[in-house]
Structures are given as C-alpha cells and as structure tokens.
Design a protein around this motif. Sequence first.
Motif: not given
Length: 760
Positions: A607-631
């Motif tokens: 969230x800190x990095x997202x706020x710094x970069x102006x990103x409203x959509x950010x999610x942490x604690x995501x495993x490689x498999x979860x990343x793949x599923x989201x994509x």
Amino acid sequence: MGALDPIRLSDTAATGCPSGLQNIPVAQIDPLSVQLDLTPYVQSTEEGHQRIDLIVQGAHCGGCLTKIERGVGAIASVKTARMNLSTLRLRVEWTGDKSQASVIAQTLSKLGFGAAPYDITQSDDGREAESKALLRAMAVAGFAAMNVMLLSIAVWSGGTDMGPQTHTLLHWISAAIALPTVAYAGRPFFRSAWAALKNKRTNMDVPISLAILLACSLSVYETVKGNPDTYFDAAVMLLFLLLIGRFLDARLRLRTGEAARRLAAMQVTSATRLLDTGVIETVPARDIHPGDRLLIPAGQRIAVDCIIESGQSDIDMQIATGETKLQSFGPGDTLYSGTTNLGAPLTVRAIAKHSDSFLSEITALVEAGEQNKSRFVRIADKAARAYVPVVHSVAALTFIGWMIVGGDLRVAALNAIAVLIITCPCALGLAVPAVQIVAAGRLFKAGVLVKSGDALERLAKTKTVIFDKTGTLTTGQFNLLNAADNAPTDLAIAAALAKQSTHPLARALHAYASDLDVKDVVDIAGQGLSAKVSGHTVRFGSAKLVGEAAEPAARHSSVWLKIDDRPAQCLAFTDMARADAADTIAALQDQGLRVEMLSGDAAAVVKDVADELGLSRAKGGVSPKQKMQIIQTRGIEGRYPLMVGDGINDAPALAAGYSSASLASAADVSRSAADIILQGDRLSSLPVAIDIARAAQRRVVENLTLAVGYNFIAIPLAVLGFVNPLIAAVAMSGSSLIVTLNALRLHRNNHSVFEAEGVS
C-alpha cells in the motif's frame, strides 16, 4: 487395461498431423516401437490415480494437440490428457494399474505420433534439427536466386544482340542451377503438401508446391523448345522468400518452451537422505518420498517441499514470494522446493514428492500459460484460411476454361500457372512480418526487445497492465532511511560488520564501510552476526539478538545494531521505487489503460508503494498461483492483461498474461517467459512499446487489405490471359514491395513518439 472407445477415436483416425506438417513416417520417429516398458515412468498421485509424462514426436499444430488429447482421452480409464505444444509434453492421468501406460503409447502410435518418456532438456532436439535444416535450405535458395537472376538480367538486357543459341544456353545454365536447388530447398513444402494430400486435406504448401513445380516444368519445356521466356528465376526467388518466413516461424516455435526448460534446469536433481540407521546417502530427487529425512547444507537449493526438524537458518524465499529480504526459519516451519538455504545446515522431513513440490508446480503453471498463448491465432493465419481453396479453384477453372475456349494445352497451362504464381502468398506472407521487422527495429532503438512473432499483435490489444512490485516498480535494492539519526562512527562500525554478510539489508550498508578492524565474527543462525570491531563488542541482526522484546511495528524492513552496552539502535530500510515508475504509470493511464499491482510482499508495504506511485489498485500477499489466477480472470473479463514482472515467482503470471514484459535485469526464467524485454531497466519504454504495437496493428490490417486488393486486380488479368508467368512473377514481387513500403511508414508515423522518449 481399458478399451478404446471406437466412436470417439474414429473422429481422429487419420494418421499424423491434420495439417500435413509431419513429413517423417511414424516408424522412424517412434523410439518406443510401442514395446518399451513405460511402467517405471508412471507416478501415483495423492488421489490414487496413475500419471505419466510423455514427449510426443510429430506434433506440429493446434490440430495435432486436439487430435492427441481427444484420442488419448478416448481410453476408458483416462481421466485427463493435456498436451503442451511448446514443449511437446503430454501428461495423462488415469485410474487402474500402471500397465495402462502401454495402451496410451499404442494409441499415440495409431494416431500417427511417436512417444517417449518426457525429458524437458531433450524435448527441443527435433525442432532444433528442423530449424537448422531450414537454414541450410534458405542459404542454398538464396545463393541460387542471386545467380539465376544474374543470368535472367543478361537475357533481358541482351535484346536483339543475343542470338537464340545464346538464349538457350543461358536458359540451360539457369536450369542446371535452379532444378537441383528446387529439389533440395523445396523439400519442406513438397513433403508438407504431399502429406496433406495423402490425408485428403490441403494446406498453404499445396499451391506453393504446385506453382514452383509447374513453373520449373514449363521452363524446362520452353528451354527444350528454344522459346525465349523461362521462369526459373521466379521459382527460385519465390522459394527463397517463403523459406525466410518458414525459418523464422521454426525459430519462434523452438523458443516458446524456453521458460519451462529453464525452470526444469533449476530443479535440484539430487538430495542427501538420512536413513533411520544413521547412514547418509545421495539419491535422485525423483526418488524422494514424503516422510524421508533430508540434510540441507548451507548454500544448497531445497529439492522438495519439507518441514524443518532441527536447525535454524535464513532462507532466500524470493522464488516463492518475490521478497528480497531473507527470512528466518526454524523447527516446525515449512520450506518450499526451489528456495535456498543461506544460513546454517538443516535437517528436514519431506512432505511431498519431487514432482508434486512447489517448483514443479511453478513449471506446470508456466507450461500451461505458454500453451494458452500458443493457441493464439495470428491475423495472417486467419486471412490464409480462405486462400487455398480459392486459389486452387481459380487456377483449375482457368485451365478448364482455356481448354474449352482454345483447346491449346500450352496456353491453358501458361494461364493456369500464371494464376498460381501471381497469387502466391508472398504479399500475404510478408504483410505481417514486414511490419513486425520495422516495429521491432524501432522498439530496439527505444530499448525494447521483441521476442515472439505474435507479441505485437497481443500487445496492441492490452487494456490492463499488471505490475509486480519488488524489482519491477521498485529497484529491489534497499536504502537506509534513518542515516541522519545515527552517528557516522556507529554506521561505520555497522558497515564493517555488515561486510561479513550477504544479506540484502547488510549489503545496503556497504557504502558506509571504512577500514575498521573486524575480529572474532560469529554467525548466529537465523539471528545475525556478532564480532569485535576496533575493540567494540558489536551485535548486528534481529531484535532477539540485541535483547529487544520485538521487532518495531513499522512498514519498513529493519535491522538492529548494539555497540557494547549502549542502547540498541534500529536501522530502517526501504526498497525504493524506480525513478521512472510514477511517470510510466501516469503515461499508461493516459493511454486509457487500467494499471494494477500484485505482490507477494506484505499488504502494508504494498500500500505504501501504491500510494507513492499513484496506484489505486494494489494487492499484497499474493502467491504465484494466485497471480496467475487473477490474470486469467482479467482475461476472461476481456481486459487482455499485460503482465510486467522480474522474478522467478513471476514466471507463471508472465506466461499466463495475454502479453508480458520483463526487465533486462530480471531472472532468466522471467525473461524467457516474457514477450518483450525492457532494456536498460527503464519502465518508461513500456508505453512506447504499446503505442508502436497499436500502430503496427493498423499497418498489418492495411497490408492485408493491399494484398487482397492486389489479388482482386491481378487474378482476373491472369485468368483472361493478359499475364504470362514472367509478368506474374514481376507482379508478385511488386505486391511484396508495396506491403514492405507500407510497413516502412510505421517509422515516420511514430517518429514523434520516439522523440518524446529521447530516441533518435
């Protein structure tokens, strides 16, 4: 053994590749001869099923994939049959005993394909040989084309000064060069066309082969008769141009499985097993079973998923979570295969087999993502589907029509051959590659490497860009935040001790190092270091090491420093955002794209990095498999996601993305899985790449329109007899030149984009 379902198998009964691309008899490519005992290669799953991985030989296209999956799936006991066309790997799972593997091998043989136990390090041998054969054929055709064209120019420019005997002599010399060249270099097209015709099918190579053979036959006839015109130059030049495209396609197919092969190479091949008798033995990783006790020395990659029984150590978890910070693990903690023990020796107990562990799962996810990409149908392929039946029909009708009207076999043949030559798919074949070559060159100057032939087409459709955090939006290197709160002498002492460690946080202090004397260094597993530094007793590491109750509740990484009996000091570190990250995100949003961030890091840090970069959509604690599923979810939503990552743990997401990008400094596996690579570690070139990809897509559509328009004009002229094969060859070359010149307009129309990025 299960029986074959005759109804379902009949749908795939035609032997070999449905497109006719397999040109070697099954008896020659099948190393098993359907007799090799496959039971030693069968594995049992947790569900009680049997599973085997086979490399299938003779598979070339999406039709092969469907045919194999349906044919093997027709075996009554088979639960799943999934093939990866990139690596030629077929995974079959069934109920019953292991002997069923022989039924699978027999089924593949009946379908026209060879099979052998899968070895990813050898799966590309056949494709490498195919690529080299095409390169040799292309070199021969190119050399012959140059020489035949020189002879043709001599004939054309000779005019009335050259006698008939000289004309005929030059034609015979051309024949001596062209005919062996066509026989050798044309084999990829002739074999493919013949295999397709034997299977009562047609493909693009059928009209190509007909045009080349008929042009050569007619030229020999004209030479024997002493007529002034021959078409050896058209046949050889056509062959050379088509071989260029075939070679590039072969290289692309060879490279598509590279990421999976690199991951397989990373998997540990052996491990040290501790027997109940106290004997220590080295065994292949595939022979490790749940419950086995293993010894993991410091510096070794972990072979299988396991639980620590004794010992405490720092583990590099970057492959699993993407975090560069080392994590301390002790008894009862779970470790994943592929992670690395960087501290003290550990005794662990395996909880999974080698084939079911984390890194194997990552490899499977990457292969699945690559296979989904291989199903992508390029725009030129779509346009080519209607080409073959139309060309065949028009040429045949032309021949029949002229035989009915004039009854002259030579005239009818000339006009039919002219139709085949004038409609040869050079313009269609160059419509896309010409644009890709120009776009790839411009992207290279902008610091972007394009790795695959269809990457630009997929990149142009992007609607959502998804970034990894560590090493992508951030540098992956830590910086000390509170240097001003600590005395320079204290930082020098800390840096002197930190030089004894490879921990990422310790490396961040190396810039403060001086020539202080360091003695009696002790590495306390999982906690840090202690030593004598210039007479001071120094401890550097965790809160526990320096006597603090707990780590500070902060969003930044931290390490503690205690000098003699003074109060401990907390040094805070942060992973800094890349200098161009915020501007890149803003530029992408200005292009109408939705930008997201997915990371394995803690949610608060993300969230800190997202706020710094102006990103409203950010999610942490995501495993490689979860990343793949989201994509994959974004893909189902029609968002055509572009994944940008750099770590090994990002490889499945990169492979699963509709398109993907990686930084030049990324892990080898990630660079292999990505479609484009951003050179110089500059994210700012990503918006440029998308801009050019969109412009390139427009040029492709224009080129295909030009190619089709050319045929609408040229075909009637050839049918009506106004075009002989020589003029047809010139017109064919002219159409190729037109689409090439149109592709070059891509440079001019995107010049302002490059100027904005500082690219000449």
